[in-house]
Design an enzyme around this catalytic site. Structure first.
Site, PDB file in Angstrom:
ATOM      1  N   ASP A   1       1.894 -17.093 -19.777  1.00  0.00           N
ATOM      2  CA  ASP A   1       1.681 -18.539 -19.833  1.00  0.00           C
ATOM      3  C   ASP A   1       2.467 -19.183 -20.971  1.00  0.00           C
ATOM      4  O   ASP A   1       3.038 -20.245 -20.800  1.00  0.00           O
ATOM      5  CB  ASP A   1       0.191 -18.856 -19.978  1.00  0.00           C
ATOM      6  CG  ASP A   1      -0.498 -18.923 -18.615  1.00  0.00           C
ATOM      7  OD1 ASP A   1       0.223 -19.062 -17.603  1.00  0.00           O
ATOM      8  OD2 ASP A   1      -1.736 -18.842 -18.563  1.00  0.00           O
TER       9      ASP A   1
ATOM     10  N   GLU B   1      -1.585 -19.157 -25.839  1.00  0.00           N
ATOM     11  CA  GLU B   1      -0.704 -19.253 -24.672  1.00  0.00           C
ATOM     12  C   GLU B   1      -0.281 -20.690 -24.379  1.00  0.00           C
ATOM     13  O   GLU B   1       0.400 -20.947 -23.405  1.00  0.00           O
ATOM     14  CB  GLU B   1      -1.345 -18.596 -23.445  1.00  0.00           C
ATOM     15  CG  GLU B   1      -2.821 -18.866 -23.283  1.00  0.00           C
ATOM     16  CD  GLU B   1      -3.475 -18.001 -22.201  1.00  0.00           C
ATOM     17  OE1 GLU B   1      -2.782 -17.250 -21.498  1.00  0.00           O
ATOM     18  OE2 GLU B   1      -4.708 -18.095 -22.064  1.00  0.00           O
TER      19      GLU B   1
ATOM     20  N   HIS C   1       0.813  -1.214   0.000  1.00  0.00           N
ATOM     21  CA  HIS C   1       0.000   0.000   0.000  1.00  0.00           C
ATOM     22  C   HIS C   1       0.848   1.266   0.000  1.00  0.00           C
ATOM     23  O   HIS C   1       0.570   2.227  -0.697  1.00  0.00           O
ATOM     24  CB  HIS C   1      -0.867   0.008   1.261  1.00  0.00           C
ATOM     25  CG  HIS C   1      -2.295  -0.216   0.961  1.00  0.00           C
ATOM     26  ND1 HIS C   1      -2.890  -1.447   1.073  1.00  0.00           N
ATOM     27  CD2 HIS C   1      -3.245   0.622   0.518  1.00  0.00           C
ATOM     28  CE1 HIS C   1      -4.133  -1.349   0.716  1.00  0.00           C
ATOM     29  NE2 HIS C   1      -4.387  -0.114   0.377  1.00  0.00           N
TER      30      HIS C   1
END
Lengths: 594, 99
Positions: free
Chosen positions: A462, A438, A196
């Site tokens: 991928d 992919e 954050h």
């Protein structure tokens, strides 16, 4: 005084270079609540007063900060409002008072016990987002403990002089206080690129280095230092020569950043007039704003898993439609490519009877899962079709590995469209349908697949994993994950050629597409559209604008002739550093790649 | 205080509602609930699986752990029980203004 030019290395979290003096924040986390028993009524009354004035002081401090930030960064004030509410919450206010009165505890220990109870309560929360709010409770707790100690009035760093903050950790609330302050940049021991605090630093455009072990011990308060948020380097007590060098580097970076961001919303056209679509990958409807801010020409990959992961039940068609429509409408008239559910059966264990798989990457996921669970798929297809009535939508199926899969998926889409037509619900009847490339099998079959699809989108994350048999999460082999591996390059070339032959566009939506170093070669290979993290868009567009397509083609041809990835990497780096020294030096950092 | 079900309390209103906003009852919705509750002369309770949270207590509301899809019961008593429950149900229905 530290020895001259000592270099520490952390994780670059927010790009930029600053030079200044260090302010090391004491660690409130190490404030230990002391334990003392109260014996007399007077002692109790004094203790209650002490606790209440600590709360009052915290209230005044937080209110002041809130007002200060509200003027410039209103979107960050809600954190401080939340802290104000926590401050007066029964569990952190009434409870400690009760412990003082009824259990004869001193204020610190009473507060500690109250906080521990809240922590226990939050430990039982399952929702990760709500559970995470314990950080805010802890931040308020530490602030109160600091006030009670009297040694410090919380962690403030008001200063008339510019400074670089060094702390073990900074909460997002503390980071938000830097807006419009004299803080030049910050260094923390904890945190990663996606924490954050790092994200907030990027949005405030404050250079930062995180994850630097022992920073608060190595850096002496008042030391001069250089913080390089591009590389993650921190240089202690820099000599004059080094300072001079970094001042120049800082100027160059800032000029580069200005030039790149100034024109980010204009189209990316090569020097010889060839336009390239530069698109954003998004996951949440809210991210559309980010895409627009960075000048995306559309959304090239809209991931749709969030609604399925977020809640214990299946999302309804209405909920899905609502999300898709929002994105499509907001991007109008630009195109939005929605990827159907790319999720594994293992994620649905609680709802469906699937056993955990030994090897989920090769298991029942993405289009395979959807073709098995056709009711779930049908609901999503209907929602996407309905959203297509509100703008420019394309749909694509992930992990296609055979022609039959593509055909079955299209048939199901056709059936869903038929249903909608019968119900008089509007949708775009010409919605383009794409296949994601992919799986190596899809590359081998791309010439036939091209006849079954309206476009291709190469999912490099991928594809590289499957083609090279590399799990990037496995440290033993992670360095062998190489986007410019000759095998990958030849695969891309093959897919582009098949697209050309069939007259369909070829997009790329993996991380590879967002790295400036790869762009000339990808252009040269003939990829039509590039989709990436929004932050990378301005840099990528600027690379495209400075290239001739002919030059890029020449580069790609040369790279395709090379037989080792080392050769190709050297070639790409060398070419980049010669042609665009600024992009070579700063481009990756600005695009958020490390 | 966040705690066990209290059988004895007589409530004038008991309504079932669902958490429909995307992020569930996180910090901002909880703060909105608190602000709303403060405007009525009523005791306004949210109950989940027998656990109760007073709507005037932020941390109790968060600790109730209500992601999207949670079933809740609004329980209200007091002079303005009806109005308060109605307003609260409206806040849930509008998904706390999340767009």
């Amino acid at each position: 005084m530290s020895e001259q030019n000592r270099i520490l290395k952390g994780i670059p979290a927010s790009p930029g270079i600053v030079i200044g003096r260090a302010r090391v924040l004491s660690d409130l986390g190490d404030f230990r609540a002391s334990y003392r028993l109260l014996f007399t009524e007077e002692e109790k009354i004094a203790e209650i007063k002490r606790f209440e004035s600590a709360v009052d002081q915290a209230h005044a401090d937080l209110t002041r900060l809130k007002e200060k930030i509200a003027a410039e960064f209103p979107e960050h004030t809600h954190l401080l409002e939340l802290h104000l509410l926590i401050l007066k919450d029964q569990m952190l206010y009434d409870e400690p008072l009760r412990f003082i009165k009824e259990s004869n505890l001193n204020a610190e220990w009473a507060l500690y016990r109250a906080f521990e109870r809240v922590r226990e309560l939050f430990n039982r929360i399952e929702d990760p987002y709500i559970k995470g709010r314990i950080q805010d409770v802890e931040s308020v707790y530490r602030r109160l403990l600091g006030n009670l100690s009297g040694k410090s009035s919380g962690r403030y760093y008001y200063s008339s002089e510019p400074l670089i903050l060094v702390a073990r950790d900074l909460s997002p609330a503390e980071t938000s206080q830097m807006a419009g302050s004299k803080v030049l940049g910050f260094i923390t021991e904890r945190g990663g690129k996606t924490s954050h605090t790092a994200i907030m630093a990027q949005s405030l455009e404050i250079p930062a280095v995180v994850g630097l072990d022992n920073a608060t011990r190595e850096i002496i308060p008042g030391d001069e230092l250089i913080l390089d948020g591009l590389t993650g380097r921190v240089i202690l007590s820099p000599g004059n020569g080094v300072i001079k060098k970094y001042r120049a580097r800082k100027q160059e970076f800032e000029a580069f950043k200005d030039a790149v961001t100034r024109s980010s919303s204009a189209p990316a056209v090569t020097l010889d007039g060839h336009p390239v679509q530069v698109l954003a990958n998004i996951e949440l409807p809210e991210e559309v704003q980010l895409a627009q801010k960075y000048g995306a020409d559309g959304v090239g990959l809209y991931r749709t898993e969030f609604l399925y992961m977020r809640q214990p039940r299946m999302p309804t068609e209405a909920e899905l439609f609502e999300d898709y429509r929002r994105v499509v409408e907001a991007m109008q008239p630009r195109q939005v490519t929605i990827r159907t559910l790319d999720i594994g059966g293992d994620k649905f264990i609680s709802r469906l009877e699937y056993a955990p798989e030994m090897n989920p990457a090769l298991g029942l996921r993405a289009i395979r899962f959807c073709l098995r669970e056709q009711e779930i798929f049908r609901t999503q297809l209907r929602a996407i079709l309905r959203a297509s009535a509100f703008g420019q939508v394309r749909i694509m199926f992930p992990l296609i590995s055979s022609v039959q899969e593509m055909r079955t998926a299209r048939e199901l889409l056709q059936a869903a469209a038929q249903e909608l037509a019968e119900q008089d619900i509007p949708f775009d009847p010409n919605l383009p349908v794409g296949a994601m490339i992919e799986v190596p099998a899809a590359v081998t079959l791309c010439r036939v697949l091209a006849r079954e699809a309206d476009f291709f989108s190469i999912g490099t994350n991928d594809l590289i994993q499957y083609a090279l048999a590399i799990d990037r999460g496995n440290k033993m082999v992670a360095s062998m994950y190489q986007p410019l591996h000759p095998a990958v390059m030849h695969m891309i070339q093959q897919v582009v050629a098949a697209g050309r032959e069939a007259g369909i566009p070829v997009a790329m939506c993996g991380e590879m597409a967002g790295d400036p170093l790869h762009i000339p070669i990808l252009l040269g290979l003939g990829v039509d559209e590039l989709s990436m993290n929004a932050m990378a868009i301005p840099v990528i567009k600027s690379v495209i604008r400075q290239f001739n397509l002919d030059e890029a083609r020449e580069m790609a041809a040369k790279a395709l002739d090379m037989v080792t990835v080392e050769e190709i990497n050297d070639f790409a780096s060398q070419k980049m550093s010669e042609r665009f020294p600024e992009i070579f030096r700063f481009g990756s950092a600005l695009a958020g790649i490390q | 205080m966040h705690g066990k079900h209290q059988e004895s309390e007589p409530y004038e209103v008991e309504w079932e509602i669902w958490v429909e906003n995307r992020l569930g009852i996180h910090a901002r919705p909880a703060a909105q609930i608190m602000n709303l509750a403060a405007q009525f002369d009523a005791t306004l309770i949210l109950e989940k699986d027998g656990l109760q949270a007073n709507t005037r207590e932020l941390l109790a509301l968060l600790a109730l752990d209500c992601p999207q899809g949670t079933r809740l019961v609004i329980k209200a008593s007091g002079a303005e029980a009806w109005q308060a429950a109605q307003a609260l149900a409206g806040l849930f229905a509008r998904k706390f203004g999340e767009t």
